[in-house]
Design an enzyme around this catalytic site. Structure first.
Site, mmCIF file in Angstrom:
data_model
loop_
_atom_site.group_PDB
_atom_site.id
_atom_site.type_symbol
_atom_site.label_atom_id
_atom_site.label_comp_id
_atom_site.label_asym_id
_atom_site.label_seq_id
_atom_site.Cartn_x
_atom_site.Cartn_y
_atom_site.Cartn_z
ATOM 1 N N HIS A 183 81.061 -10.552 -2.101
ATOM 2 C CA HIS A 183 80.989 -10.259 -3.528
ATOM 3 C C HIS A 183 82.386 -10.393 -4.121
ATOM 4 O O HIS A 183 83.378 -10.027 -3.498
ATOM 5 C CB HIS A 183 80.507 -8.821 -3.769
ATOM 6 C CG HIS A 183 79.151 -8.543 -3.211
ATOM 7 N ND1 HIS A 183 77.990 -8.715 -3.942
ATOM 8 C CD2 HIS A 183 78.761 -8.116 -1.990
ATOM 9 C CE1 HIS A 183 76.939 -8.390 -3.182
ATOM 10 N NE2 HIS A 183 77.384 -8.022 -1.994
ATOM 11 N N HIS A 235 77.959 -11.413 4.023
ATOM 12 C CA HIS A 235 78.021 -12.121 2.738
ATOM 13 C C HIS A 235 79.120 -11.480 1.882
ATOM 14 O O HIS A 235 79.704 -10.466 2.276
ATOM 15 C CB HIS A 235 76.652 -12.065 2.039
ATOM 16 C CG HIS A 235 76.251 -10.666 1.700
ATOM 17 N ND1 HIS A 235 75.444 -9.904 2.511
ATOM 18 C CD2 HIS A 235 76.581 -9.859 0.657
ATOM 19 C CE1 HIS A 235 75.275 -8.709 1.976
ATOM 20 N NE2 HIS A 235 75.956 -8.647 0.850
ATOM 21 N N HIS A 246 80.226 -7.819 3.123
ATOM 22 C CA HIS A 246 79.214 -6.882 3.627
ATOM 23 C C HIS A 246 78.626 -7.421 4.917
ATOM 24 O O HIS A 246 77.979 -8.480 4.917
ATOM 25 C CB HIS A 246 78.103 -6.678 2.585
ATOM 26 C CG HIS A 246 78.559 -5.901 1.397
ATOM 27 N ND1 HIS A 246 77.910 -5.935 0.181
ATOM 28 C CD2 HIS A 246 79.603 -5.055 1.247
ATOM 29 C CE1 HIS A 246 78.546 -5.126 -0.660
ATOM 30 N NE2 HIS A 246 79.576 -4.587 -0.039
ATOM 31 N N HIS A 252 72.943 -15.933 -5.339
ATOM 32 C CA HIS A 252 73.484 -14.601 -5.614
ATOM 33 C C HIS A 252 74.750 -14.330 -4.808
ATOM 34 O O HIS A 252 75.565 -13.498 -5.178
ATOM 35 C CB HIS A 252 72.457 -13.521 -5.265
ATOM 36 C CG HIS A 252 71.152 -13.681 -5.961
ATOM 37 N ND1 HIS A 252 71.042 -13.681 -7.338
ATOM 38 C CD2 HIS A 252 69.895 -13.850 -5.483
ATOM 39 C CE1 HIS A 252 69.770 -13.843 -7.668
ATOM 40 N NE2 HIS A 252 69.054 -13.954 -6.572
ATOM 41 N N THR A 281 72.678 -3.290 -2.559
ATOM 42 C CA THR A 281 73.279 -3.431 -3.900
ATOM 43 C C THR A 281 72.591 -4.512 -4.719
ATOM 44 O O THR A 281 73.043 -4.849 -5.799
ATOM 45 C CB THR A 281 74.794 -3.747 -3.806
ATOM 46 O OG1 THR A 281 74.961 -5.060 -3.259
ATOM 47 C CG2 THR A 281 75.517 -2.716 -2.953
ATOM 48 N N THR A 282 71.513 -5.070 -4.169
ATOM 49 C CA THR A 282 70.719 -6.074 -4.882
ATOM 50 C C THR A 282 69.256 -5.631 -4.846
ATOM 51 O O THR A 282 68.872 -4.842 -3.966
ATOM 52 C CB THR A 282 70.844 -7.458 -4.221
ATOM 53 O OG1 THR A 282 70.488 -7.354 -2.839
ATOM 54 C CG2 THR A 282 72.262 -7.997 -4.321
HETATM 55 ZN ZN LIG Z 1 76.383 -7.166 -0.448
#
Ligand SMILES: [Zn+2]
Length: 245
Positions: A112, A110, A129, A85, A196-197
């Site tokens: 995005h 991590h 993030h 992810h 957000t996941t």
């Molecule tokens: Zn994130």
């Protein structure tokens, strides 16, 4: 036994069921895509029912004279994980931020692409993030927007170790300090939000830095290539939340 020893000696080892609390397959498109997350598992219901969900479009700022985030980053990245992810960099204990009268410890950061949050409807090529947890378990995420420009040295070191396949991780061979991925200026936007996941848990303190940091186009492309797909949840309704600056 011999085979296990050999695989332990290689740079990449399989992440043995560490990242997924649920076996439910979620992702960013199709049947497992963001619009279905809330129905995939009862544990994910906040993804559909929550009213303080992230990401958001940051706009309509309220002047609040926010205190600076006191960064006390002393640690180093330990390993880089491709969990399918995102690319996540785990961090040694002891690096903290102090804000809103609490201390939060940096756990991991991590990425995005494109950005999840937007600022006045502007999307950015990549967003980092930096995930922190307080002793009471509450979370604080510092978001950093990356724009295309000069190559970023910290990203360069992380990408060098970035496993190409989901479920793989690698020990960090070179020292990576999280602060090299942060902007110089300390101004930020603050609001309440969520993961957000899945499971999209709420009660997360969000701080998005106003100043962006540059990465090269090649660095963005390398991340997108490894992910194979965009990994941004669409922006969620702001509802009654104020965004302070
Ligand atoms: Zn994130």
């Amino acid at each position: 036994m011999k085979k296990a020893c050999v695989s332990m000696a290689t740079a990449f080892v399989l992440v043995a069921g560490s990242s997924l609390a649920s076996d439910v397959q979620w992702g960013y498109s199709g049947d497992g895509g963001p619009e279905h997350w809330g129905k995939l598992d009862p544990a994910f219901e906040m993804c559909a029912k929550g009213v303080n969900q992230s990401p958001i479009n940051l706009t309509g700022f309220i002047e609040a004279e926010l205190e600076p985030i006191a960064f006390h980053y002393t640690g180093l990245a330990t390993e880089v994980v491709n969990n399918g992810h995102t690319i996540q960099v785990n961090y040694t204990a002891g690096s903290t931020i102090q804000v809103v009268g609490k201390t939060f410890e940096l756990k991991q950061f991590h990425f995005h692409s494109p950005s999840e949050n937007t600022i006045n409807n502007e999307s950015f090529p990549m967003e980092g993030h930096f995930v922190h947890a307080a002793q009471d378990g509450s979370l604080a995420v510092v978001g950093v927007m990356y724009t295309v420009g000069d190559e970023n040295e910290g990203i360069k070191k992380v990408w060098k170790q970035m496993p190409a396949k989901g479920g793989e991780k690698a020990a960090m061979a070179s020292q990576v300090k999280a602060e090299t991925l942060l902007p110089q200026e300390q101004g930020y936007y603050r609001f309440n939000g969520s993961l957000t996941t899945p499971p999209c848990s709420e009660g997360v303190l969000w701080m998005v830095m106003k100043q962006s940091v540059t990465v090269s186009k090649e660095q963005v492309d390398a991340f997108v290539h490894v992910m194979h797909h965009p990994n941004n949840r669409p922006v969620q309704p702001l509802n009654a939340r104020p965004i302070l600056q």
